[in-house]
Design an enzyme around this catalytic site. Structure first.
Site, mmCIF file in Angstrom:
data_model
loop_
_atom_site.group_PDB
_atom_site.id
_atom_site.type_symbol
_atom_site.label_atom_id
_atom_site.label_comp_id
_atom_site.label_asym_id
_atom_site.label_seq_id
_atom_site.Cartn_x
_atom_site.Cartn_y
_atom_site.Cartn_z
ATOM 1 N N ASP A 204 7.340 -5.879 -0.672
ATOM 2 C CA ASP A 204 8.249 -5.161 -1.561
ATOM 3 C C ASP A 204 9.317 -4.492 -0.704
ATOM 4 O OD1 ASP A 204 7.088 -2.981 -0.316
ATOM 5 O OD2 ASP A 204 6.376 -2.017 -2.134
ATOM 6 N N ASP A 206 10.900 -0.576 -0.084
ATOM 7 C CA ASP A 206 10.624 0.834 -0.386
ATOM 8 C C ASP A 206 11.822 1.703 -0.025
ATOM 9 O OD1 ASP A 206 7.557 0.537 -0.809
ATOM 10 O OD2 ASP A 206 7.878 -0.358 1.166
ATOM 11 N N ASP A 301 10.114 -0.198 -4.755
ATOM 12 C CA ASP A 301 9.594 1.150 -5.002
ATOM 13 C C ASP A 301 10.674 2.175 -4.678
ATOM 14 O OD1 ASP A 301 7.070 0.286 -5.708
ATOM 15 O OD2 ASP A 301 6.212 0.557 -3.711
HETATM 16 P P1 ATP Z 1 4.762 -4.315 2.939
HETATM 17 O O1 ATP Z 1 5.746 -4.886 3.891
HETATM 18 O O2 ATP Z 1 3.666 -5.257 2.629
HETATM 19 O O3 ATP Z 1 5.398 -3.754 1.706
HETATM 20 P P2 ATP Z 1 4.360 -1.584 3.609
HETATM 21 O O4 ATP Z 1 3.854 -0.902 4.831
HETATM 22 O O5 ATP Z 1 5.783 -1.316 3.239
HETATM 23 O O6 ATP Z 1 4.083 -3.115 3.747
HETATM 24 P P3 ATP Z 1 3.647 -0.463 1.026
HETATM 25 O O7 ATP Z 1 2.443 -0.745 0.185
HETATM 26 O O8 ATP Z 1 4.955 -0.823 0.435
HETATM 27 O O9 ATP Z 1 3.379 -1.167 2.428
HETATM 28 O O10 ATP Z 1 3.593 1.073 1.358
HETATM 29 C C1 ATP Z 1 4.595 1.720 2.122
HETATM 30 C C2 ATP Z 1 4.203 3.134 2.401
HETATM 31 O O11 ATP Z 1 4.142 3.890 1.208
HETATM 32 C C3 ATP Z 1 2.824 3.247 3.055
HETATM 33 O O12 ATP Z 1 2.917 4.097 4.153
HETATM 34 C C4 ATP Z 1 1.950 3.875 2.023
HETATM 35 O O13 ATP Z 1 1.059 4.788 2.613
HETATM 36 C C5 ATP Z 1 2.926 4.576 1.125
HETATM 37 N N1 ATP Z 1 2.446 4.505 -0.250
HETATM 38 C C6 ATP Z 1 2.326 3.399 -0.995
HETATM 39 N N2 ATP Z 1 1.840 3.672 -2.214
HETATM 40 C C7 ATP Z 1 1.653 5.004 -2.233
HETATM 41 C C8 ATP Z 1 1.184 5.922 -3.199
HETATM 42 N N3 ATP Z 1 0.796 5.525 -4.405
HETATM 43 N N4 ATP Z 1 1.146 7.219 -2.848
HETATM 44 C C9 ATP Z 1 1.542 7.618 -1.645
HETATM 45 N N5 ATP Z 1 2.002 6.810 -0.688
HETATM 46 C C10 ATP Z 1 2.056 5.528 -0.972
HETATM 47 MN MN MN Z 2 6.544 -1.964 1.366
HETATM 48 MN MN MN Z 3 5.670 -0.105 -1.613
#
Ligand code: ATP
Ligand code: MN
Ligand code: MN
Length: 377
Positions: A204, A206, A301
């Site tokens: 995703d 962020d 997100d």
């Molecule tokens: P990817 O490349 O697969 O998206 P990512 O490290 O960006 O990997 P994400 O699941 O998008 O993974 O999460 C990004 C960050 O946001 C992480 O550090 C996670 O701890 C934080 N995070 C995700 N969901 C929540 C939540 N519901 N509440 C608090 N923090 C969150």
């Molecule tokens: Mn992510």
């Molecule tokens: Mn995310």
């Protein structure tokens, strides 16, 4: 020939937040295997086992070269009996029988497919599997009631399972940046998550949004979402209101790892023209419909934080998930503090500790600063 006694054991600190973990990994075969077992444990609601495998994988990721002998692992932290057995199997036989049988198991395959649907967690997937649903077609035929997120997730399944490229993330950054500027000119936006850690693909995109004047961030999210919707850029969105109150944490009420920021989980409609080089799903078209369409669905997100909490939010949303977990464990076990994506609380002094940058937070925690690209634990 080098014999065992000449092998120098590796050495790494025990907490992942004390280590520099780049994307380069000299032990990918081992870490992929341990990560698969971690994923299987998480999908089976065995979080303790999941964390144990994640910690073991993170220790191997931090090693400066490939492991060739078990004796090199002597004294390393976080390598439990189970993880060591898996590593030994791979070093001696080229593969781990447990990993191979997990990968092939019908249950694991079904859990992966079903939780790959946006909006479906391991509990729902488990219930469906017990009702005989193992794949998308069986789910469609079952007449199960799906919520709005799951309907959107099923509809855009093929797009969402395609990794998001850096070019696509940057295109979305441009779009969201323009949207933010038009609803609140002073507001600031940063790319967080995996892309901030230097990853070239993600599941995703962020974003963290704030406003330099405390309080001016209130009401920003609904305006932003309306703007995006009016442009036809959202295929799905669900906004959750901010429910954080300072003082709701503290002694006896440690901060939850789920934060309470105003957030929007969405599915973006990204047009081919917007990435400058065509959508990814066109190049790797799994279905003809993806190639005929001039857009793809991308998970995005959005999080809004007040400026007073921005450093904590930035640190908390940059990840990796294990790095975040280890930071909180370090704070609690080694420093008597509670860290969340909102604040740092000193349990002994009974007060909040302010910080306006990630560097300050690391310093308050007595840790060497680790830049985002070295938080890939
Ligand atoms: P990817 O490349 O697969 O998206 P990512 O490290 O960006 O990997 P994400 O699941 O998008 O993974 O999460 C990004 C960050 O946001 C992480 O550090 C996670 O701890 C934080 N995070 C995700 N969901 C929540 C939540 N519901 N509440 C608090 N923090 C969150
Ligand atoms: Mn992510
Ligand atoms: Mn995310």
């Amino acid at each position: 020939a080098v014999n065992d006694s000449e092998v120098t054991p590796f050495s790494v600190p025990s907490y992942a937040c004390q280590r520099r973990s780049t994307l380069k990994n000299h032990n990918a075969v081992l870490t992929d295997s341990l990560s698969l077992l971690a994923e299987n444990a998480e999908l089976s609601d065995e979080d303790g086992r999941g964390v144990a495998f994640r910690r073991a994988a993170a220790v191997l990721k931090a090693l400066p070269s490939a492991v060739t002998k078990m004796s090199q692992l002597k004294g390393l932290p976080c390598l439990g009996e189970h993880s060591l057995r898996v590593i030994k199997d791979i070093l001696e036989n080229g593969a781990s029988s447990e990993v191979e049988s997990t990968k092939e198991s019908e249950r694991f395959k079904a859990l992966k497919v079903l939780t790959g649907i946006f909006g479906v967690g391991s509990k729902t997937a488990d219930r469906w599997i017990r009702e005989g649903i193992h794949n998308l077609q069986q789910l469609r035929d079952s007449g199960q009631t799906l919520n709005r997120a799951q309907q959107a997730g099923l509809e855009h399944y093929d797009d969402i399972k395609q990794p998001v490229s850096l070019a696509e993330a940057e295109a979305i950054r441009g779009i969201v940046g323009r949207a933010v500027a038009s609803v609140s000119p002073e507001a600031q936006i940063v790319l967080t998550g995996g892309f901030r850690r230097g990853k070239l693909t993600g599941h995703d995109v962020d974003f963290l949004i704030t406003h330099p004047e405390e309080g001016s961030e209130v009401g920003l999210m609904p305006k932003l979402v309306s703007w995006l919707e009016s442009q036809g850029l959202l295929l799905y969105q669900k906004t959750t209101r901010n429910s954080y109150l300072e003082g709701s944490e503290g002694p006896g009420r440690p901060p939850s790892n789920i934060d309470r920021f105003e957030r929007c989980l969405s599915i973006f409609k990204l047009s081919a023209g917007q990435t400058g080089r065509g959508v990814q799903s066109e190049e790797t078209a799994a279905s003809p419909s993806a190639a005929e369409r001039r857009w793809r669905a991308v998970r995005v997100d959005l999080v809004v934080s007040p400026i007073s909490q921005f450093a904590f939010a930035l640190l908390g949303w940059t990840g990796s998930k294990l790095f975040e977990r280890e930071l909180r464990r370090w704070a609690g076990h080694e420093k008597g503090m509670s860290l969340s994506s909102h604040a740092l609380y000193d349990n002994k002094q009974g007060r909040y500790i302010r910080a306006s940058s990630e560097e300050e937070i690391f310093a308050h925690l007595g840790l060497e600063f680790i830049p985002p690209t070295e938080r890939n634990a």
